[in-house]
Design an enzyme around this catalytic site. Sequence first.
Site, short mmCIF file in Angstrom:
data_model
loop_
_atom_site.label_atom_id
_atom_site.label_comp_id
_atom_site.label_asym_id
_atom_site.label_seq_id
_atom_site.Cartn_x
_atom_site.Cartn_y
_atom_site.Cartn_z
N LYS A 214 0.75 -1.34 0.16
CA LYS A 214 0.07 0.04 -0.12
C LYS A 214 0.85 1.24 -0.01
O LYS A 214 0.72 2.07 -0.62
CB LYS A 214 -0.79 -0.11 1.43
CG LYS A 214 -1.55 1.26 1.73
CD LYS A 214 -2.44 1.87 0.61
CE LYS A 214 -2.75 3.03 0.75
NZ LYS A 214 -4.19 3.44 0.37
N CYS A 268 -3.03 11.04 1.79
CA CYS A 268 -2.19 9.88 1.44
C CYS A 268 -0.87 10.09 0.69
O CYS A 268 0.08 9.49 1.50
CB CYS A 268 -3.14 8.92 0.64
SG CYS A 268 -4.92 8.95 1.27
N1 SAJ Z 1 -1.07 15.22 -8.30
C1 SAJ Z 1 -0.54 15.85 -9.07
N2 SAJ Z 1 0.06 15.41 -10.42
C2 SAJ Z 1 -0.69 14.35 -10.80
C3 SAJ Z 1 -1.66 13.35 -9.94
C4 SAJ Z 1 -1.76 13.97 -8.75
O1 SAJ Z 1 0.19 17.05 -8.56
O2 SAJ Z 1 -0.21 13.89 -11.95
C5 SAJ Z 1 -1.75 15.57 -6.84
C6 SAJ Z 1 -2.93 16.15 -6.53
O3 SAJ Z 1 -3.30 17.35 -7.17
C7 SAJ Z 1 -3.28 15.98 -5.17
C8 SAJ Z 1 -2.14 14.89 -5.09
O4 SAJ Z 1 -1.31 14.96 -6.13
O5 SAJ Z 1 -2.93 17.22 -4.45
C9 SAJ Z 1 -2.87 13.41 -4.41
O6 SAJ Z 1 -3.97 13.26 -5.46
P1 SAJ Z 1 -4.15 11.95 -6.13
O7 SAJ Z 1 -5.52 11.89 -6.82
O8 SAJ Z 1 -3.12 11.51 -6.88
O9 SAJ Z 1 -4.66 10.82 -5.02
P2 SAJ Z 1 -5.37 10.57 -3.66
O10 SAJ Z 1 -4.57 11.43 -2.74
O11 SAJ Z 1 -6.67 11.40 -4.05
O12 SAJ Z 1 -5.61 9.28 -3.46
C10 SAJ Z 1 -4.36 8.35 -3.66
C11 SAJ Z 1 -4.65 6.95 -4.40
N3 SAJ Z 1 -3.49 6.52 -4.80
C12 SAJ Z 1 -2.79 5.95 -5.97
O13 SAJ Z 1 -3.32 6.51 -7.11
C13 SAJ Z 1 -1.72 5.33 -6.03
C14 SAJ Z 1 -5.61 6.22 -4.15
O14 SAJ Z 1 -5.89 4.96 -4.86
C15 SAJ Z 1 -5.65 5.76 -2.67
O15 SAJ Z 1 -6.70 4.86 -2.19
C16 SAJ Z 1 -5.49 6.95 -1.79
O16 SAJ Z 1 -4.46 7.84 -2.34
C17 SAJ Z 1 -5.26 6.49 -0.08
O17 SAJ Z 1 -6.23 6.50 0.51
O18 SAJ Z 1 -4.12 6.08 -0.11
#
Ligand code: SAJ
Length: 422
Positions: A214, A268
Amino acid sequence: MMATNPLDSVSVIGLGYIGLPTAAVLAQAGKRVIGVDLNESVVGAVNEGRVPFVEEGLETVVAGTVARERLSAQVTVPPADAYIVAVPTPFKDGHTADLTYIESAAGSIAEQLQGGELIVLESTSPPGTTERMAEVILEKRPDLTADPGLPSSVYFSHAPERVLPGRIMIEMVENDRIVGGTTTEASELTRDLYASFCRGELLLTDARTAEMAKLTENAFRDVNIAFANELSLISDQLDIDVWELIDLANHHPRVNILQPGPGVGGHCIAVDPWFIVAAAPETSRLISTARQVNDSKPDAVLQKTLEIAERFKAPRIAALGIAFKANIDDLRQSPSRTIVGNLAEKLSEGTVLVVEPNIDELPSELAERSNVELSELDNALEQADIVLLLVDHAPFKAVDPESLRSKIVLDTKGIWNSRGRA
Ligand code: SAJ
């Protein structure tokens, strides 16, 4: 010998973003589910079939299962065939996990056990936490054992959630799921429980590997975003459009770079990699550097905005978005919110017009500043000298960049096809 446990009744401890949807889908699958939360208002809401936060599709299932008496909530831990622990694992100073909530849930579960029960940890946790949870329970209950097959056996496992906020009700059912027991029997019982609602593949392993898997998923994403954020800073220095650069590189069949932005937020991706660093500080060099790169991005955006603001006597800055990512109302651990707060503090003259379509009032640290206002999109765009795009919310994407030609635009998410991105 196989463990015999009917897995009819399940108690889910912690009715937050993960616990409540899990309780709801289990109840929908026919289990008798009792949710437990310390917060009486959460318990009250659930018992009335209501959901205390926004998550597409959840309220219908909660209302339906409460009405059919498959789901209820209370503040104390009841006897049950299986327990699912979905409590927070916040940060302590120095970036280590605070296991207090898990230990306290374990203590309450211990009092109810009779032998034969399954206890699943869902909270994202550092490697070794499921074993620690077992230890807390067995220390309290020396009459029980983690060895399988006896009347006094209890079964421990880790089944980390991987759902994306906003798509929880779909991903909870569809995603493949890692199931790691402290014994094979514990893994098998957990698989049987999750098979009642999960249509994805159930992948069996041991508890420590499940915990690390995870954390690895989120660290992978963090490192990839850090790569993109570093490229954005390099591109800025070299006068290259980072969005075009990444788009071109991603045409290679084996390259898939994520998108830069104002920083990484949420509970996360910005947190979990530190649990790996804390477990193996000397060796987690790349993971720890990636965290630092992503954590430094909000300040880079701030400095660039301040430099531009200096060209004006009293600049009006439209700051678009303070949520931690697109199309949600969650402001916690949000880099854009931090940028706006620091901007307002550093700006000697001028105003910050915050546009956040998903909220009705500003968080207190912004509301109390005289140079910050919550504004409608059209009004902010009309008044602004500088447009600082921080979150790629749908209404912002719909703005025609041509209409911003008289403004200085800092687009940290690259949604408007123009130069001047941060
Ligand atoms: N972000 C970027 N660039 C990107 C993608 C995201 O800057 O290309 C930023 C977003 O704006 C945000 C942060 O990253 O600030 C996190 O956003 P996210 O959409 O990547 O993830 P979370 O935190 O909403 O959810 C993640 C997910 N993990 C993965 O995709 C590996 C989700 O599947 C998990 O269940 C969740 O963390 C968790 O609970 O751990």
